[in-house]
Design an enzyme around this catalytic site. Structure first.
Site, PDB file in Angstrom:
ATOM      1  N   GLY A  46       8.370  -3.851  -4.390  1.00 49.76           N
ATOM      2  CA  GLY A  46       8.218  -4.083  -2.953  1.00 49.76           C
ATOM      3  C   GLY A  46       7.551  -2.945  -2.197  1.00 49.76           C
ATOM      4  N   HIS A  47       7.163  -1.854  -2.866  1.00 46.02           N
ATOM      5  CA  HIS A  47       6.633  -0.670  -2.161  1.00 46.02           C
ATOM      6  C   HIS A  47       5.385  -0.154  -2.849  1.00 46.02           C
ATOM      7  CE1 HIS A  47       6.666   3.387  -0.277  1.00 46.02           C
ATOM      8  NE2 HIS A  47       7.323   2.766   0.676  1.00 46.02           N
ATOM      9  N   PHE A  48       4.333  -0.643  -2.712  1.00 41.96           N
ATOM     10  CA  PHE A  48       3.865  -1.851  -2.061  1.00 41.96           C
ATOM     11  C   PHE A  48       3.237  -2.701  -3.155  1.00 41.96           C
ATOM     12  CE2 PHE A  48       3.556   1.578   1.081  1.00 41.96           C
ATOM     13  CZ  PHE A  48       4.342   1.078   2.105  1.00 41.96           C
TER      14      PHE A  48
END
Length: 144
Positions: A46-48
């Site tokens: 999720g990052h990124f």
């Protein structure tokens, strides 16, 4: 120190263990350790997703874990279920370059002072010799 000795000197475990090896340690003074940053780290999902970057707070955590190893070695102790080291402060944190999959994050920590269970450190994280992040860290040893 290899991973087995690191596990003896830190209470952290996967996925939150952020030190892979200790290259040099001088108890009471400094430590040089590293973390191999790989694409399979859970935070990269999720990052990124389109441009994976290691979160700055995790770089600070990796530095704190290296500081924890240095502190335990300095005290000639190992973690126990009766005590814990807490982050007590992060000052002058600066982020100079992104840390990405494939990087080897070198963790350099020096003890600035220690008094009554409060430890202060100067910390730098480097990739390929370039400064990625730096900070003054403070940790406190507390009985549970």
């Amino acid at each position: 120190m290899d991973i087995h000795e690191i596990l003896e000197h830190l209470p952290h475990r996967y996925p939150f263990l952020l030190v892979d090896r200790v290259l040099e340690i001088e108890p009471g003074k400094s430590i040089h350790a590293y973390k191999n940053v790989t694409i399979n780290e859970p935070f990269f999902v999720g990052h990124f997703p389109h441009h994976p970057v290691m979160p700055g707070v995790l770089i600070m955590e990796a530095l704190a874990q290296a500081a924890g190893i240095l502190s335990f070695k300095t005290m000639e102790e190992k973690p126990s279920p009766d005590t814990v080291f807490y982050f007590a402060g992060i000052d002058e944190a600066r982020f100079k370059r992104p840390v990405m999959p494939g990087d080897q994050l070198h963790l350099h920590v020096e003890i600035e002072r220690q008094m009554r269970g409060i430890w202060k450190y100067k910390a730098e994280a480097r990739v390929d010799g370039q400064l990625a992040a730096s900070a003054k860290l403070m940790c406190a040893k507390r009985d549970l």
